[in-house]
Motif scaffolding. Structure first.
Motif, short mmCIF file in Angstrom:
data_model
loop_
_atom_site.label_atom_id
_atom_site.label_comp_id
_atom_site.label_asym_id
_atom_site.label_seq_id
_atom_site.Cartn_x
_atom_site.Cartn_y
_atom_site.Cartn_z
N ILE A 26 -9.81 -11.72 8.93
CA ILE A 26 -9.45 -10.29 8.83
C ILE A 26 -8.23 -10.00 9.71
O ILE A 26 -7.33 -9.24 9.32
CB ILE A 26 -10.65 -9.44 9.27
N GLY A 30 -4.29 -9.31 8.12
CA GLY A 30 -4.32 -7.87 8.24
C GLY A 30 -3.14 -7.18 7.60
O GLY A 30 -3.23 -6.03 7.21
N HIS A 31 -2.00 -7.89 7.46
CA HIS A 31 -0.84 -7.26 6.86
C HIS A 31 -0.77 -7.46 5.36
O HIS A 31 0.14 -6.98 4.72
CB HIS A 31 0.44 -7.77 7.52
N LEU A 32 -1.75 -8.20 4.80
CA LEU A 32 -1.76 -8.42 3.34
C LEU A 32 -2.96 -7.78 2.66
O LEU A 32 -2.83 -7.24 1.58
CB LEU A 32 -1.75 -9.92 3.05
N THR A 33 -4.12 -7.86 3.28
CA THR A 33 -5.35 -7.35 2.68
C THR A 33 -5.94 -6.28 3.60
O THR A 33 -5.52 -6.18 4.75
CB THR A 33 -6.36 -8.48 2.48
N PRO A 34 -6.90 -5.51 3.13
CA PRO A 34 -7.53 -4.52 4.01
C PRO A 34 -8.11 -5.16 5.26
O PRO A 34 -8.63 -6.27 5.22
CB PRO A 34 -8.63 -3.93 3.14
N GLY A 35 -8.02 -4.45 6.34
CA GLY A 35 -8.48 -4.99 7.61
C GLY A 35 -7.41 -4.78 8.65
O GLY A 35 -6.63 -3.86 8.56
N ASN A 124 -1.11 -7.59 15.34
CA ASN A 124 -2.49 -7.66 14.88
C ASN A 124 -3.30 -8.64 15.71
O ASN A 124 -4.43 -8.36 16.09
CB ASN A 124 -2.53 -8.10 13.42
N ASP B 51 -9.64 -0.10 4.14
CA ASP B 51 -9.37 -0.34 5.57
C ASP B 51 -10.33 0.46 6.44
O ASP B 51 -10.95 -0.06 7.37
CB ASP B 51 -7.94 0.08 5.89
N ILE B 54 -14.00 -0.82 6.19
CA ILE B 54 -14.31 -2.00 7.01
C ILE B 54 -14.46 -1.61 8.47
O ILE B 54 -15.43 -1.98 9.14
CB ILE B 54 -13.20 -3.06 6.84
N ALA B 139 2.49 -6.10 3.00
CA ALA B 139 1.97 -5.66 1.72
C ALA B 139 0.91 -4.58 1.88
O ALA B 139 0.73 -3.75 1.00
CB ALA B 139 1.39 -6.85 0.96
N ASN B 140 0.21 -4.61 3.01
CA ASN B 140 -0.79 -3.59 3.30
C ASN B 140 -0.10 -2.40 3.94
O ASN B 140 0.40 -2.49 5.06
CB ASN B 140 -1.85 -4.18 4.22
N ALA B 143 -1.32 -1.25 7.39
CA ALA B 143 -0.84 -2.05 8.52
C ALA B 143 0.59 -1.69 8.86
O ALA B 143 0.96 -1.60 10.03
CB ALA B 143 -0.94 -3.54 8.18
N LEU B 147 1.16 -0.18 12.62
CA LEU B 147 1.79 -1.11 13.57
C LEU B 147 3.31 -1.06 13.53
O LEU B 147 3.95 -1.77 14.30
CB LEU B 147 1.31 -2.53 13.31
#
Lengths: 158, 183
Positions: A26, A30-35, A124, B51, B54, B139-140, B143, B147
């Motif tokens: 996670i 974190g920068h590609l998928t949720p989390g 992250n 997000d 979770i 991509a998110n 994030a 950040l």
């Protein structure tokens, strides 16, 4: 024998590895998928909390003692500050400037890879380290705390 | 159809919150608070915010563990006695004032479950969504917002957590006097 029954101990000794791996996943993705750093850090902390609940506090303290956890907490905070300061130092464009992406990766097609987004994965990781260590510290400190009046009868409940 | 499930979840959460306030058992109240949190987590999933879902569910699990651990080591789990008249009056007045203010404020919000940027073409979030992938490479989008665009917010959150841990470790250390005498 400290902790819970042998069933809980066996299951949790298998499951704790998977929970820890899931937390790392996670954080790293974190920068590609949720989390992200916060959620992953809480998952890392909860794997140690599971260890503490199943095996007792002393076993968890042997794995990750209080001074080590507080040092990890400080290292995470320092890393996050250092990533932010690097943006200030690199091009004098400002605090929290995403210098890696802006200087090296912009215009390339790295965008959906694991190594992308510049300083965001580094932040992250720092936040995950910090949140994981500090939430583990909260549980550790709360379980260490004994009010003086109930010092005797709380020992057998542990 | 999703909005139907959300209303069922809302009803469940409201019932759990009322039980948490009204029950006499401390452990039952804590478990009802956990039910409210898990309902909120599933609701975030229906509202397409994975997000937040979770984060909500992991924080809820850890908080529930801490609260249950704090509850079962106490002898007194009953709360009894009549309510104080002055406190009830003050609570009702405050709730009424917040209700009056909320009527005015809630009129300006978008419909439940719709995104706020759909109704505000000038909002800053339009820029984040349109140029987030280009400017940060993440991509998110969440994030890239927490950040990169709004990293000061995350810095403040990290500082709050750090200060809270320092306070907890200082107040709850095991033998304060002995530690001081050793040094």
């Amino acid at each position: 024998m400290k902790g819970m029954t042998i069933i809980v101990k066996t299951i949790s000794s298998w499951v704790k590895v998977l929970i820890f791996l899931f937390g790392i996943y996670i954080i790293l993705f974190g920068h590609l998928t949720p989390g992200g750093g916060f959620a992953g850090g809480v998952i890392l902390a909860s794997s140690y909390v599971l260890l503490m609940l199943a095996f007792g506090r002393e076993f968890a303290e042997e794995n990750l003692s209080l001074p080590v956890a507080s040092k990890l907490d400080c290292v995470g905070a320092l890393l996050f500050g250092a990533v932010a300061l690097c943006g200030l130092l690199y091009g004098a464009a400002g605090f929290f400037w995403n210098f890696i992406h802006q200087e090296y990766l912009v215009g390339t097609d790295y965008e959906f890879n694991l190594v992308s987004a510049g300083t965001i994965p580094l932040s992250n990781i720092a936040i995950g380290l910090k949140v994981g260590a500090s939430l583990f510290l909260v549980v550790l400190v709360l379980s260490m705390f004994r009010p003086d009046t109930s010092a005797e009868d709380s020992n057998e409940k542990e | 159809m999703a909005i139907f499930y959300i209303y069922i979840l809302l009803l469940f959460m409201i019932i759990a919150a009322i039980i948490a306030v009204e029950t006499k058992y401390l452990l039952g109240a804590v478990i009802c608070i956990g039910a409210v949190g898990f309902g909120a987590s599933i609701m975030f999933l229906f509202l397409r915010a994975p997000d937040i879902a979770i984060t909500q569910i992991v924080v809820e699990v850890l908080g529930l563990i801490i609260l249950i651990r704090a509850c079962i080591s106490r002898e007194l789990t009953f709360i009894s006695g009549p309510r104080e008249f002055f406190g009830v009056v003050v609570s009702v007045v405050i709730i009424f004032v917040i209700f009056l203010a909320g009527i005015r404020v809630l009129e300006t919000l978008p419909d439940f479950g719709t995104a706020i940027f759909a109704e505000a073409p000038e909002a800053a979030s339009q820029t984040y969504i349109a140029e987030g992938l280009q400017k940060t490479g993440a991509a998110n989008i969440v994030a890239s917002v927490i950040l990169d665009f709004r990293a000061y917010d995350t810095l403040g959150e990290a500082t709050v957590l750090f200060t809270a841990i320092i306070g907890a470790t200082v107040i709850m250390r095991r033998k304060p006097k002995k530690l001081l005498e050793d040094e």
